[in-house]
Design an enzyme around this catalytic site. Structure first.
Site, PDB file in Angstrom:
ATOM      1  N   GLU A  30      46.614  28.274  19.711  1.00 54.14           N
ATOM      2  CA  GLU A  30      46.266  28.431  18.437  1.00 54.14           C
ATOM      3  C   GLU A  30      47.037  29.116  17.787  1.00 54.14           C
ATOM      4  OE1 GLU A  30      43.669  27.137  16.391  1.00 54.14           O
ATOM      5  OE2 GLU A  30      43.090  25.839  18.115  1.00 54.14           O
TER       6      GLU A  30
ATOM      7  N   TYR B  23      41.453  33.808  14.255  1.00 54.92           N
ATOM      8  CA  TYR B  23      41.608  34.000  15.507  1.00 54.92           C
ATOM      9  C   TYR B  23      43.102  33.779  16.046  1.00 54.92           C
ATOM     10  CZ  TYR B  23      41.364  32.175  20.519  1.00 54.92           C
ATOM     11  OH  TYR B  23      41.544  32.301  21.690  1.00 54.92           O
TER      12      TYR B  23
ATOM     13  N   THR C 257      47.165  31.971  23.447  1.00 52.58           N
ATOM     14  CA  THR C 257      46.700  30.800  23.049  1.00 52.58           C
ATOM     15  C   THR C 257      47.710  30.019  22.290  1.00 52.58           C
ATOM     16  OG1 THR C 257      44.711  29.696  21.740  1.00 52.58           O
ATOM     17  CG2 THR C 257      45.736  31.944  20.948  1.00 52.58           C
TER      18      THR C 257
ATOM     19  N   LYS D 123      45.277  36.856  17.861  1.00 57.16           N
ATOM     20  CA  LYS D 123      45.935  36.364  19.162  1.00 57.16           C
ATOM     21  C   LYS D 123      47.190  36.657  18.934  1.00 57.16           C
ATOM     22  CE  LYS D 123      42.948  35.277  22.509  1.00 57.16           C
ATOM     23  NZ  LYS D 123      42.829  35.765  23.688  1.00 57.16           N
TER      24      LYS D 123
END
Length: 330
Positions: free
Chosen positions: A127, A149, A125, A153
């Site tokens: 992010e 998160y 991701t 990831k």
């Protein structure tokens, strides 16, 4: 006939990927965690629920993942399972680490122990870039995640690289920038906006409360992005790819498109609410998809305006149905 196994098949990406693979003639299996609520609505929405084979399993349970790999006899495994809502990751950081991070190595181990020739896709991701170190993010941009998160990831991403280099497995990571659709969960900002535009237009909601509407994101259509996932596993070697549109837009501009589509001015209906600010904000994400475009021959087909109007139209249809049912009950 090729067989594929998808974790997270009941999510937005899982449903679109299942549809794509079915259209390509695959036998499609999906790992599904036992839940008391209906999680199959996306598969129903696309009309493919009866065409996929569901296997109960959990990303924190290695034995169930080994069983899923064996039952499916898959030649391709797509890991889309995660605790994927960024906001929740601060409230449930350990769950997020276990599912979104450690779950990846569980699945990689299930593959390595069962059949290491299986090709593996990891849903990474944007992010992971977080506090961006370069104005445009590519495969070589340093990572600086800004949420539990993003951190989880990042572990999943690097363990995927590690298994490729340690065991010569065909593993690929797609570093996907924000991708949306009518199947997006209501907790995500794009869907929150398109749903609110529909509800306000139909008179069942008054205001929309949002946080930082000047945050910038690179938004694409999930239906386009799952094609890139499939293309990665068709290459001779596993690799990492940024999947993005290469264009960035503020939440404010996205709101304007959504509300304008139903004949409203977003300024009249949005309330800036401090409770929706993140503890650590990601202000700007903008991807460079050049590698994916050149090596995979992939490109996004849906622009932001087409995406948001598609989502608003779907939400208008949903909300009209809800209003009609309510009227009939009363």
């Amino acid at each position: 006939m090729k067989s594929a196994l998808i974790t997270g098949i009941t999510g937005q990406d899982g449903a679109y990927l299942a549809q794509l693979l079915l259209n390509k003639g695959y036998e499609v299996y999906g790992v599904i965690a036992r839940r008391s609520t209906d999680t199959l609505w996306r598969l129903n929405y696309l009309g493919i629920k009866e065409q996929v084979n569901l296997i109960e399993g959990d990303m924190s349970d290695l034995s169930s993942l080994i069983r899923a790999v064996q039952i499916s006899n898959a030649s391709e495994v797509y890991n889309l399972a995660a605790q994927s809502f960024v906001g929740t990751s601060w409230e449930q950081p350990i769950l997020t680490a276990n599912v979104t991070g450690v779950g990846v190595v569980n699945l990689l181990e299930a593959i390595r122990l069962t059949d290491p020739t299986i090709r593996y896709y990891q849903a990474s991701t944007s992010e992971m870039f977080g506090l961006v170190q370069e104005p445009i993010q590519s495969e070589t941009t340093p990572f600086y995640p800004r949420s539990p998160y993003g951190v989880a990831k990042l572990y999943g991403h690097w363990i995927t690289v590690n298994y490729r280099e340690s065991f010569n497995m065909h593993t690929s990571s797609g570093i996907l920038f924000n991708h949306e659709s009518p199947l997006r969960g209501i907790e995500f900002v794009t869907r929150k906006v398109t749903d609110a535009a529909a509800r306000i237009k139909l008179g069942v909601q008054d205001k929309l409360h949002l946080g930082n509407i000047d945050a910038k994101r690179d938004w694409g259509f999930a239906g386009d992005y799952v094609e890139a996932m499939w293309l990665m596993l068709q290459q001779d070697q596993g690799d990492d790819y940024v999947v993005a549109t290469g264009k960035t837009t503020t939440v404010r501009d996205m709101c304007e498109i959504a509300f304008k589509h139903v004949g409203l001015n977003y300024i009249d209906h949005i309330v800036i609410d401090p409770q929706f600010y993140r503890p650590a904000e990601v202000d700007l994400l903008l991807g460079n998809p050049t590698k994916a475009m050149k090596q995979l021959n992939w490109e996004p087909k849906t622009n932001l305006e087409q995406l948001i109007t598609m989502m608003v139209d779907a939400d208008m249809k949903r909300v009209k149905g809800e209003v009609q049912i309510l009227a009939e009950v009363q």
